[in-house]
Design an enzyme around this catalytic site. Structure first.
Site, mmCIF file in Angstrom:
data_model
loop_
_atom_site.group_PDB
_atom_site.id
_atom_site.type_symbol
_atom_site.label_atom_id
_atom_site.label_comp_id
_atom_site.label_asym_id
_atom_site.label_seq_id
_atom_site.Cartn_x
_atom_site.Cartn_y
_atom_site.Cartn_z
ATOM 1 N N ALA A 245 1.873 -5.214 4.603
ATOM 2 C CA ALA A 245 2.885 -4.977 5.636
ATOM 3 C C ALA A 245 2.957 -3.504 6.008
ATOM 4 O O ALA A 245 3.967 -3.036 6.531
ATOM 5 C CB ALA A 245 4.256 -5.474 5.161
ATOM 6 N N GLY A 246 1.871 -2.771 5.745
ATOM 7 C CA GLY A 246 1.811 -1.362 6.090
ATOM 8 C C GLY A 246 1.273 -1.143 7.489
ATOM 9 O O GLY A 246 1.318 -2.034 8.351
ATOM 10 N N GLY A 247 0.736 0.052 7.722
ATOM 11 C CA GLY A 247 0.265 0.411 9.051
ATOM 12 C C GLY A 247 -0.849 -0.473 9.557
ATOM 13 O O GLY A 247 -0.896 -0.833 10.738
ATOM 14 N N ASN B 65 -3.503 3.950 16.287
ATOM 15 C CA ASN B 65 -4.781 4.436 15.754
ATOM 16 C C ASN B 65 -5.577 5.194 16.802
ATOM 17 O O ASN B 65 -6.684 5.626 16.530
ATOM 18 C CB ASN B 65 -5.620 3.278 15.208
ATOM 19 C CG ASN B 65 -6.221 2.428 16.312
ATOM 20 O OD1 ASN B 65 -5.659 2.320 17.410
ATOM 21 N ND2 ASN B 65 -7.358 1.809 16.045
ATOM 22 N N SER C 90 -17.288 6.286 12.222
ATOM 23 C CA SER C 90 -16.893 6.424 13.627
ATOM 24 C C SER C 90 -17.755 7.420 14.410
ATOM 25 O O SER C 90 -18.055 7.164 15.582
ATOM 26 C CB SER C 90 -15.418 6.801 13.730
ATOM 27 O OG SER C 90 -14.607 5.742 13.270
ATOM 28 N N ARG D 36 3.877 -7.181 -1.373
ATOM 29 C CA ARG D 36 4.484 -6.973 -2.695
ATOM 30 C C ARG D 36 6.000 -6.819 -2.563
ATOM 31 O O ARG D 36 6.768 -7.408 -3.320
ATOM 32 C CB ARG D 36 3.867 -5.741 -3.366
ATOM 33 C CG ARG D 36 4.426 -5.435 -4.747
ATOM 34 C CD ARG D 36 3.693 -4.246 -5.347
ATOM 35 N NE ARG D 36 3.782 -3.077 -4.493
ATOM 36 C CZ ARG D 36 4.818 -2.233 -4.475
ATOM 37 N NH1 ARG D 36 5.862 -2.454 -5.262
ATOM 38 N NH2 ARG D 36 4.824 -1.181 -3.685
ATOM 39 N N LYS E 28 -1.139 6.304 10.333
ATOM 40 C CA LYS E 28 -0.916 5.498 11.538
ATOM 41 C C LYS E 28 0.556 5.424 11.941
ATOM 42 O O LYS E 28 0.866 5.377 13.129
ATOM 43 C CB LYS E 28 -1.518 4.112 11.356
ATOM 44 C CG LYS E 28 -3.041 4.146 11.292
ATOM 45 C CD LYS E 28 -3.654 2.769 11.176
ATOM 46 C CE LYS E 28 -5.173 2.881 11.085
ATOM 47 N NZ LYS E 28 -5.817 1.553 11.049
#
Length: 277
Positions: free
Chosen positions: A127-129, A86, A16, A151, A65
């Site tokens: 299915a996370g951030g 983010n 970045s 999972r 996040k």
């Protein structure tokens, strides 16, 4: 000089600073951008200290996040829907939170890779951030169906439920599944799980791919290589997360500076830069 940065753990690998330096150069903006390693549980303090030191905004990467969104005094619609952000912008006492991950992914797929999402079948792994950030814009791109596989299927179902109204408005069939039987022969597979970051095996069966499937990993470099090799071996078209990285950064840059930088040119330069390393 206005200060910006990226907060995460790990963060030493982040490209970045180079990306935003190029954006600033190409748009005539004057700013500094730095990597900021944050200890577990330390995001709120790190943000306070960065603001006190004159920081104007920052990107948030793994694993913070979800922790970043509650720090905001105002959230964009996409950050509110995702429950994760983010990008933070500091305007006096206001902390504005946005999530540019999803629109960055959509722009990379449709503009840089030249692949339509509308009318296609999409598998989102995780299915996370990261998954929460990209699901809304994927749905808004108008696919025929999106399956969210994780999972822990209950976690996937919770993410689907949060996006159910959006999917209904866009006529998209949205469902949750476990990792072992998410479906077969998708047009687009997006790996937003932690498998690549952790150096693990590809978490879904080979049958999710067909020849010509676009298989995108949100990671890049060595972390993405096992997923890319898997996709290529099965006749799919592999794509790493560099394009998404640049496109989400361009959206964040516009949130901060009000100027949209030329992302395609910077992506080409970044690939050349990494090829030389």
């Amino acid at each position: 000089m206005d200060r910006y940065g990226v907060m995460g753990n790990p963060v030493a690998h982040s490209q970045s600073p180079w990306i935003h330096a190029r954006f600033a150069e190409l748009t005539g903006q004057v700013l500094g951008y730095e990597r900021l390693l944050v200890p577990p549980g330390g995001l709120a303090q790190a943000v306070r200290e960065f603001r006190a030191g004159g920081g104007r905004g920052c990107n948030i990467t793994v694993p913070f996040k979800f922790e970043a969104a509650p720090l905001a005094t105002r959230l964009s619609a996409r950050a509110e829907l995702a429950g994760a952000c983010n990008t933070l912008r500091f305007d006096g006492e206001e902390v504005f939170a946005d999530n540019t991950d999803g629109i960055g992914l959509v722009h990379d797929i449709t503009r840089n890779a030249g692949v339509a999402i509308a009318g296609r079948r999409v598998l989102l792994v995780g299915a996370g951030g990261a998954a929460a950030g990209v699901l809304g814009p994927l749905v808004e791109a108008g696919p025929q169906a999106v399956v969210v596989a994780n999972r822990t299927e209950d976690k996937a179902r919770a993410l689907v439920d949060r996006h159910a109204a959006l999917a209904a408005r866009h006529g998209v069939r949205l469902q949750a599944a476990g990792l072992q039987q998410p479906g077969q022969a998708f047009d687009l597979v997006v790996n937003a799980s932690a498998s690549s970051l952790a150096g693990g095996a590809v978490p879904v069966p080979d049958a999710v791919l067909r020849p010509g499937t676009l298989a995108c990993d949100l990671m890049y470099g060595p972390a993405a290589q096992p997923f890319m090799d898997w996709a290529r071996r099965l006749g799919a078209v592999p794509r790493d997360g560099l394009g998404m990285l640049v496109e989400q950064a361009a959206e964040a840059f516009q949130v901060w500076r009000g100027v949209r930088p030329p992302s395609a040119a910077v992506l080409d330069g970044l690939r050349e830069r990494l090829a030389r390393q």
